[in-house]
Design a protein around this motif. Structure first.
Motif, PDB file in Angstrom:
ATOM      1  N   VAL A   1      41.750  23.644  41.214  1.00  0.00           N
ATOM      2  CA  VAL A   1      42.873  24.184  40.440  1.00  0.00           C
ATOM      3  C   VAL A   1      42.663  23.881  38.959  1.00  0.00           C
ATOM      4  O   VAL A   1      42.392  22.736  38.591  1.00  0.00           O
ATOM      5  CB  VAL A   1      44.220  23.579  40.895  1.00  0.00           C
ATOM      6  CG1 VAL A   1      45.363  24.133  40.046  1.00  0.00           C
ATOM      7  CG2 VAL A   1      44.468  23.859  42.364  1.00  0.00           C
TER       8      VAL A   1
ATOM      9  N   ILE B   1      48.345  28.056  48.578  1.00  0.00           N
ATOM     10  CA  ILE B   1      46.914  27.854  48.836  1.00  0.00           C
ATOM     11  C   ILE B   1      46.706  27.259  50.221  1.00  0.00           C
ATOM     12  O   ILE B   1      45.863  27.714  51.003  1.00  0.00           O
ATOM     13  CB  ILE B   1      46.299  26.926  47.764  1.00  0.00           C
ATOM     14  CG1 ILE B   1      46.240  27.640  46.414  1.00  0.00           C
ATOM     15  CG2 ILE B   1      44.893  26.482  48.179  1.00  0.00           C
ATOM     16  CD1 ILE B   1      45.765  26.746  45.285  1.00  0.00           C
ATOM     17  N   GLU B   2      47.495  26.240  50.527  1.00  0.00           N
ATOM     18  CA  GLU B   2      47.325  25.560  51.809  1.00  0.00           C
ATOM     19  C   GLU B   2      47.826  26.417  52.969  1.00  0.00           C
ATOM     20  O   GLU B   2      47.231  26.433  54.044  1.00  0.00           O
ATOM     21  CB  GLU B   2      48.050  24.214  51.760  1.00  0.00           C
ATOM     22  CG  GLU B   2      47.418  23.251  50.747  1.00  0.00           C
ATOM     23  CD  GLU B   2      48.055  21.879  50.770  1.00  0.00           C
ATOM     24  OE1 GLU B   2      49.292  21.811  50.939  1.00  0.00           O
ATOM     25  OE2 GLU B   2      47.323  20.878  50.618  1.00  0.00           O
TER      26      GLU B   2
ATOM     27  N   LYS C   1      38.940  28.839  47.521  1.00  0.00           N
ATOM     28  CA  LYS C   1      39.148  29.710  46.371  1.00  0.00           C
ATOM     29  C   LYS C   1      39.395  28.891  45.104  1.00  0.00           C
ATOM     30  O   LYS C   1      39.849  27.753  45.158  1.00  0.00           O
ATOM     31  CB  LYS C   1      40.344  30.635  46.613  1.00  0.00           C
ATOM     32  CG  LYS C   1      40.219  31.516  47.848  1.00  0.00           C
ATOM     33  CD  LYS C   1      39.071  32.497  47.721  1.00  0.00           C
ATOM     34  CE  LYS C   1      38.996  33.402  48.939  1.00  0.00           C
ATOM     35  NZ  LYS C   1      37.874  34.370  48.838  1.00  0.00           N
TER      36      LYS C   1
ATOM     37  N   LEU D   1      41.058  20.574  46.273  1.00  0.00           N
ATOM     38  CA  LEU D   1      41.637  21.835  45.822  1.00  0.00           C
ATOM     39  C   LEU D   1      41.134  22.120  44.406  1.00  0.00           C
ATOM     40  O   LEU D   1      41.270  21.282  43.517  1.00  0.00           O
ATOM     41  CB  LEU D   1      43.167  21.757  45.824  1.00  0.00           C
ATOM     42  CG  LEU D   1      43.837  21.526  47.181  1.00  0.00           C
ATOM     43  CD1 LEU D   1      45.330  21.314  47.000  1.00  0.00           C
ATOM     44  CD2 LEU D   1      43.581  22.702  48.110  1.00  0.00           C
TER      45      LEU D   1
ATOM     46  N   ILE E   1      50.205  25.571  44.979  1.00  0.00           N
ATOM     47  CA  ILE E   1      49.441  24.747  45.914  1.00  0.00           C
ATOM     48  C   ILE E   1      49.909  24.964  47.350  1.00  0.00           C
ATOM     49  O   ILE E   1      49.100  25.037  48.287  1.00  0.00           O
ATOM     50  CB  ILE E   1      49.551  23.258  45.534  1.00  0.00           C
ATOM     51  CG1 ILE E   1      48.916  23.026  44.162  1.00  0.00           C
ATOM     52  CG2 ILE E   1      48.881  22.382  46.585  1.00  0.00           C
ATOM     53  CD1 ILE E   1      47.494  23.499  44.036  1.00  0.00           C
TER      54      ILE E   1
ATOM     55  N   VAL F   1      41.570  28.570  41.798  1.00  0.00           N
ATOM     56  CA  VAL F   1      42.893  28.989  41.343  1.00  0.00           C
ATOM     57  C   VAL F   1      43.084  28.583  39.885  1.00  0.00           C
ATOM     58  O   VAL F   1      42.889  27.422  39.522  1.00  0.00           O
ATOM     59  CB  VAL F   1      44.004  28.361  42.210  1.00  0.00           C
ATOM     60  CG1 VAL F   1      45.375  28.771  41.682  1.00  0.00           C
ATOM     61  CG2 VAL F   1      43.835  28.783  43.662  1.00  0.00           C
TER      62      VAL F   1
ATOM     63  N   LEU G   1      43.344  28.760  51.603  1.00  0.00           N
ATOM     64  CA  LEU G   1      42.538  29.247  50.481  1.00  0.00           C
ATOM     65  C   LEU G   1      41.819  28.108  49.762  1.00  0.00           C
ATOM     66  O   LEU G   1      41.525  28.206  48.570  1.00  0.00           O
ATOM     67  CB  LEU G   1      43.435  29.996  49.488  1.00  0.00           C
ATOM     68  CG  LEU G   1      44.158  31.230  50.031  1.00  0.00           C
ATOM     69  CD1 LEU G   1      45.092  31.791  48.981  1.00  0.00           C
ATOM     70  CD2 LEU G   1      43.159  32.281  50.478  1.00  0.00           C
ATOM     71  N   ARG G   2      41.530  27.052  50.478  1.00  0.00           N
ATOM     72  CA  ARG G   2      40.914  25.884  49.842  1.00  0.00           C
ATOM     73  C   ARG G   2      39.588  26.215  49.174  1.00  0.00           C
ATOM     74  O   ARG G   2      39.187  25.576  48.212  1.00  0.00           O
ATOM     75  CB  ARG G   2      40.701  24.776  50.876  1.00  0.00           C
ATOM     76  CG  ARG G   2      41.986  24.090  51.303  1.00  0.00           C
ATOM     77  CD  ARG G   2      41.710  23.013  52.338  1.00  0.00           C
ATOM     78  NE  ARG G   2      42.932  22.304  52.689  1.00  0.00           N
ATOM     79  CZ  ARG G   2      43.387  21.243  52.039  1.00  0.00           C
ATOM     80  NH1 ARG G   2      42.703  20.782  51.008  1.00  0.00           N
ATOM     81  NH2 ARG G   2      44.499  20.653  52.399  1.00  0.00           N
TER      82      ARG G   2
ATOM     83  N   TYR H   1      45.298  16.908  43.913  1.00  0.00           N
ATOM     84  CA  TYR H   1      44.466  18.089  44.120  1.00  0.00           C
ATOM     85  C   TYR H   1      42.993  17.745  44.304  1.00  0.00           C
ATOM     86  O   TYR H   1      42.334  18.262  45.212  1.00  0.00           O
ATOM     87  CB  TYR H   1      44.635  19.062  42.951  1.00  0.00           C
ATOM     88  CG  TYR H   1      46.071  19.436  42.687  1.00  0.00           C
ATOM     89  CD1 TYR H   1      47.032  19.339  43.695  1.00  0.00           C
ATOM     90  CD2 TYR H   1      46.487  19.876  41.443  1.00  0.00           C
ATOM     91  CE1 TYR H   1      48.353  19.674  43.464  1.00  0.00           C
ATOM     92  CE2 TYR H   1      47.811  20.216  41.203  1.00  0.00           C
ATOM     93  CZ  TYR H   1      48.737  20.106  42.211  1.00  0.00           C
ATOM     94  OH  TYR H   1      50.045  20.437  41.975  1.00  0.00           O
TER      95      TYR H   1
END
Length: 298
Positions: free
Chosen positions: A91, A40-41, A48, A89, A37, A50, A45-46, A84
């Protein structure tokens, strides 16, 4: 940027302390997600998707504390729900397990964190034939009986590798060690802990129980059908059989129509089914690979 992210992720994971205690396992599994995470931040890459896969996680956790798997999954589910999702996010976390005890532990999550059980089975027959053909071509081995391999393995590539590398294609030796002896050992352990007193008494009980179940379920004569056996005598706990219909399961694989696969239960590999069938037909646990092969080829 991809290589940069991969390097940072690798470095981050290498710095994690992988615990071997109940608490250590939980922290390690949770911190892996936390590391992902952060990356990502950091790289914005929010948008995307994962996916984090813990492959064979039950084999690692099972050596220490099976309950730790549930606790770790619960902690990750909490993060998904409370951190998340509110931060938008995307995920997904996959716990790839083959152990019945592990899958039952995870089923206790219910729908928390979007938990959903999936069933991924062995290779279908056509794909398994392609694998066997490629192995034959590369190794030059002669006279490989594909139909026999299918009836013993049902598409299980791991056991195919065991037959090749561990037994040098000696099917009878593999059957004795990996099928007959394992089923007998499972019966023996259960007989000792449950009061049956012997493998033969446990088998006699199974035959009677199976006959009643086969009659009640309309399965005909009892021959070891998985839905009549229902994983008793430690067969589920020792991964001889598997529950293929847990609540809410999604099947990613099309299960073949074969005698070792039922509606609710299945044998992990067909060889276990043939071993139990031979024992049921003979009325004794001391059967031989030749007994199994005769039944298969009948």
């Amino acid at each position: 940027m991809i290589s940069e992210i991969a390097n940072e992720l690798s470095k981050s994971l290498n710095n994690l302390t992988i615990g071997t205690t109940y608490l250590g396992i939980i922290i390690a599994l949770r911190d892996i997600i936390a590391s992902v995470i952060k990356i990502i931040e950091r790289y914005n890459l929010r948008g995307k998707r994962v996916v984090v896969i813990y492959d064979d996680i039950d084999k690692y956790v099972g050596k220490h504390d099976q309950d730790a798997l549930m606790a770790a999954a619960n902690a990750i589910a909490d993060k998904i729900v409370h951190e998340y999702i509110p931060r938008r996010l995307w995920v997904k976390v996959i716990f790839a397990v083959s152990d019945n005890a592990a899958s039952r532990e995870l089923d206790r999550l219910g729908s928390k964190g979007g938990y959903t059980p999936y069933l991924l089975w062995n290779l279908p027959k056509r794909a398994f034939r392609e694998v066997v053909d490629e192995v034959v071509m590369k190794t030059g081995v002669k006279d490989v009986d594909f139909d026999l391999l299918w009836n013993l393995l049902g598409g299980n590539v791991r056991e195919l590798g065991m037959i090749i590398t561990g037994y040098n294609w000696n099917m009878k030796a593999w059957l004795q060690d990996r099928a007959i002896n394992r089923v007998k050992e499972t019966f023996r352990r259960h007989a000792e802990s449950s009061g049956f007193g012997s493998v033969e008494k446990a088998l006699a009980w199974l035959i009677e129980k199976g006959r009643v179940a086969a009659r009640d379920y309309g399965l005909g004569e009892f021959t070891g059908q998985p839905d009549a056996v229902e994983g008793v005598l430690g067969l589920l706990e020792n991964n001889i059989m598997i529950d293929i219909s847990p609540p809410g399961v999604w099947r990613l694989s099309e299960l073949p129509s074969e005698p070792w696969i039922g509606k609710d239960y299945a044998y992990q590999i067909p060889a276990y089914y043939w071993a139990i069938r031979a024992m049921v037909e003979a009325g004794k646990a001391n059967v031989t690979p030749e007994d199994l092969l005769k039944i298969i080829q009948h």
